[in-house]
Design an enzyme around this catalytic site. Sequence first.
Site, PDB file in Angstrom:
ATOM      1  N   LEU A 104       0.809  -1.256  -0.513  1.00 50.73           N
ATOM      2  CA  LEU A 104       0.251   0.035   0.270  1.00 50.73           C
ATOM      3  C   LEU A 104       1.001   1.068  -0.138  1.00 50.73           C
ATOM      4  CD1 LEU A 104      -1.873  -1.384   2.786  1.00 50.73           C
ATOM      5  CD2 LEU A 104      -3.104  -0.877  -0.048  1.00 50.73           C
ATOM      6  N   PRO A 105       0.574   3.201  -0.843  1.00 47.58           N
ATOM      7  CA  PRO A 105       0.957   3.744  -0.006  1.00 47.58           C
ATOM      8  C   PRO A 105       1.436   4.380   0.553  1.00 47.58           C
ATOM      9  CG  PRO A 105      -0.836   3.979  -2.370  1.00 47.58           C
ATOM     10  CD  PRO A 105      -1.453   1.978  -0.649  1.00 47.58           C
ATOM     11  N   THR A 137       6.142   0.781   2.659  1.00 47.27           N
ATOM     12  CA  THR A 137       6.740   1.905   3.652  1.00 47.27           C
ATOM     13  C   THR A 137       6.049   2.508   4.177  1.00 47.27           C
ATOM     14  OG1 THR A 137       8.751   1.064   1.214  1.00 47.27           O
ATOM     15  CG2 THR A 137       8.351   3.414   2.716  1.00 47.27           C
ATOM     16  N   LYS A 216      14.667  -0.086   5.751  1.00 50.96           N
ATOM     17  CA  LYS A 216      13.997   0.679   4.319  1.00 50.96           C
ATOM     18  C   LYS A 216      13.800   1.979   4.322  1.00 50.96           C
ATOM     19  CE  LYS A 216      12.378   0.933   0.578  1.00 50.96           C
ATOM     20  NZ  LYS A 216      11.389   0.842   0.252  1.00 50.96           N
ATOM     21  N   LYS A 291       7.240  11.004  -0.049  1.00 43.85           N
ATOM     22  CA  LYS A 291       6.781  10.463   1.339  1.00 43.85           C
ATOM     23  C   LYS A 291       8.277  10.116   2.403  1.00 43.85           C
ATOM     24  CE  LYS A 291       5.089   6.623   1.081  1.00 43.85           C
ATOM     25  NZ  LYS A 291       5.292   5.549   1.672  1.00 43.85           N
TER      26      LYS A 291
END
Length: 342
Positions: A104-105, A137, A216, A291
């Site tokens: 998912l974003p 992420t 990450k 983001k």
Amino acid sequence: MIPARALPLGKSIKSGSHSQRLFSTSLRRDATWGFIGLGRMGYPMAKNLRAKIPASDTLIVHDVNEQAMRQFVDEAKTASTGPVEFTDSARTVAEKSLNIITSLPQPVHVRHVFHSILKPGPLPQLEQERLFIDTSTIDPVTSKEVAYAVQAPNQGRFVDAPMSGGVVAAEAGTLSFMFGASSKTGALVDRVREILALMGKKAWHLGEQGTGVSGKLANNYILAINNIAVAEAMNLGIRWGLDPKTLADMINASTGRCWPSEVNNPVPGVIEKSPASRDYEGGFGIGLMRKDLKLAIDAAQESGAPLELAATARGLYEAVEDIYPGKDFSIVYKYLSDISRR
């Protein structure tokens, strides 16, 4: 420890051949798998998953985009890889599936999806413990909150496993995953590794739950800075009269070598299949990089770690996205190149 009720409650957003040798007998056969999120990364990941699990297994997919779900099912039928279904409910995916992968974003999407899964009440019990692997992420705080909301009421296990490699690696099945999972149960770590091997080439166990997203964000902070440095260096060399391909070859055989210079070079024509050579389409969207950089900055502030280049990088990505929304983040080069011509 954050209580399960800390997971925000609100309106849910609308949400051929088989490589049997990769599939360990420790994973159940004739199982049902779930995949939530058929975006740029999730779509090819789900395709690789369907191609590599046993033909007798079923894959259920869910996405807010119904067209993407229907296309996925149609392509699977054409490829004859095995049963594929789609549903407009993340809860249905979780109810029926033993292993559920989410891609998912942003953090808000992860919260909403798991809210829609957990709010109706306990999930039906399965013979084996249900496993949620979130490859999104997001920030460590959100990841830990969702993990507790899943695990405290014994609804399954939640593992954070963001990936690296971009769309090209997602399509090729060569992603690198970094995941956080309790090492107290070696079977869980092994199970996660086996599942991630169906979509990538490497899975790093970084430690307890939450360490995957932390690793990450550290990696993507480097990526954000390197991308700008390569764009500036290529623009500088070209303005000095250097041939772009020759310059890139020299950098990639020298100490400047990095992923943005070698694989995702920002100058059109240097790498034939790079986003830059396709009008910066596809690849890693600049909005996602913006983001991720924000998440890294926020996490660094919480831990007291200094990021001296962060503010400058963030300002540049914001300026570039305002002009080129939706483009690959390597379009920073075009932005800088246009400025230098003024």
